[in-house]
Design a protein around this motif. Structure first.
Motif, PDB file in Angstrom:
ATOM      1  N   PHE A  48      -4.271  -2.886   9.863  1.00 25.26           N
ATOM      2  CA  PHE A  48      -3.611  -3.551   8.748  1.00 25.26           C
ATOM      3  C   PHE A  48      -2.246  -4.127   9.109  1.00 25.26           C
ATOM      4  CE2 PHE A  48      -6.512  -0.504   6.576  1.00 25.26           C
ATOM      5  CZ  PHE A  48      -7.379  -1.469   6.068  1.00 25.26           C
ATOM      6  N   TRP A 168      -4.576   0.386   2.438  1.00 30.03           N
ATOM      7  CA  TRP A 168      -5.453  -0.691   1.947  1.00 30.03           C
ATOM      8  C   TRP A 168      -5.148  -1.022   0.490  1.00 30.03           C
ATOM      9  CZ3 TRP A 168      -7.500  -4.951   2.638  1.00 30.03           C
ATOM     10  CH2 TRP A 168      -8.361  -5.509   1.698  1.00 30.03           C
ATOM     11  N   ASP A 169      -4.954  -0.020  -0.346  1.00 32.23           N
ATOM     12  CA  ASP A 169      -4.680  -0.269  -1.754  1.00 32.23           C
ATOM     13  C   ASP A 169      -3.394  -1.088  -1.927  1.00 32.23           C
ATOM     14  OD1 ASP A 169      -5.380   0.566  -4.690  1.00 32.23           O
ATOM     15  OD2 ASP A 169      -3.222   0.938  -4.458  1.00 32.23           O
ATOM     16  N   SER A 172      -3.793  -4.663  -0.369  1.00 31.02           N
ATOM     17  CA  SER A 172      -4.655  -5.546  -1.168  1.00 31.02           C
ATOM     18  C   SER A 172      -3.952  -5.993  -2.443  1.00 31.02           C
ATOM     19  CB  SER A 172      -5.999  -4.878  -1.477  1.00 31.02           C
ATOM     20  OG  SER A 172      -5.829  -3.760  -2.310  1.00 31.02           O
ATOM     21  N   LYS A 173      -3.150  -5.119  -3.046  1.00 27.10           N
ATOM     22  CA  LYS A 173      -2.401  -5.491  -4.254  1.00 27.10           C
ATOM     23  C   LYS A 173      -1.310  -6.507  -3.933  1.00 27.10           C
ATOM     24  CE  LYS A 173      -3.217  -1.160  -6.751  1.00 27.10           C
ATOM     25  NZ  LYS A 173      -2.630   0.166  -7.074  1.00 27.10           N
ATOM     26  N   LEU A 175      -1.273  -8.631  -1.294  1.00 27.84           N
ATOM     27  CA  LEU A 175      -1.901  -9.891  -0.866  1.00 27.84           C
ATOM     28  C   LEU A 175      -2.443 -10.681  -2.054  1.00 27.84           C
ATOM     29  CD1 LEU A 175      -3.796  -8.756   2.366  1.00 27.84           C
ATOM     30  CD2 LEU A 175      -1.702 -10.111   2.216  1.00 27.84           C
ATOM     31  N   ALA A 176      -2.916  -9.971  -3.070  1.00 23.85           N
ATOM     32  CA  ALA A 176      -3.452 -10.636  -4.270  1.00 23.85           C
ATOM     33  C   ALA A 176      -2.363 -11.407  -5.015  1.00 23.85           C
ATOM     34  CB  ALA A 176      -4.100  -9.603  -5.186  1.00 23.85           C
TER      35      ALA A 176
END
Length: 181
Positions: A48, A168-169, A172-173, A175-176
């Motif tokens: 990551f 990851w959580d 991903s938040k 990057l969104a």
């Protein structure tokens, strides 16, 4: 469909990885005993593009064959530092502009499901010892405590799993929130 080959994946070389911009995430391992867990944290950090790992207290450091077994070479690509005291690492990160979050089951914790990181924020996450968790003084020094919701009979997850879930959580938040190019 077909499984992608290593060539299809077009991964960075170690040198290219070292030179590329990283995600503004730091992992802090607070007296982690298992060298396999340390190696797993390195491998996740590589996957990551995490900025750096702080190996604190009794946490093992590379080079070490047990760390290498699970890191699979990530100790060569991910920047790391050993700091004798986790509290010292946390205080240094806070003074450098990082929000520091302990990952622990604690009174007043924030569920990871409810955590809303700022896309431009810099975050450090503290992961604790396999038996004792994050040191109490480190929890008090942190900006907050994140807790992964669990629904079974066990009281905790292995640190290697916890690192993957949290990174990851959060990633991903964040990057969104960023515009797609």
């Amino acid at each position: 469909m077909r499984k992608l080959s290593m060539e299809d994946l077009q991964r960075d070389s170690v040198e290219d990885f070292k030179n590329k911009q990283k995600n503004p995430l730091v992992l802090v391992l607070d007296n982690v005993r298992s060298l396999h867990n340390v190696g797993s944290a390195f491998r996740t950090a590589d996957a990551f593009a995490v900025e750096k790992i702080y190996l604190c207290g009794i946490t093992g450091t590379p080079p070490n064959k047990e760390i290498h077994k699970t890191a699979l070479g990530a100790t060569e690509s991910v920047e790391w530092i050993h700091v004798p005291s986790t509290l010292e690492a946390v205080e240094g990160l806070k003074s450098s502009g990082y929000q520091v979050w302990a990952v622990e089951q604690a009174e007043g914790s924030t569920s990871l499901a409810d955590f809303r990181p700022w896309a431009e924020g810099k975050y450090a996450f503290v992961f604790g010892n396999e038996v004792f968790g994050v040191e109490e003084e480190v929890i008090r020094a942190a900006d907050g405590v994140l807790e992964i919701p669990q629904f079974g009979t066990k009281h905790s997850l292995n640190i290697s799993v916890t690192v993957g879930v949290v990174v990851w959580d959060v990633l991903s938040k964040t990057l969104a929130q960023k515009p797609q190019s």
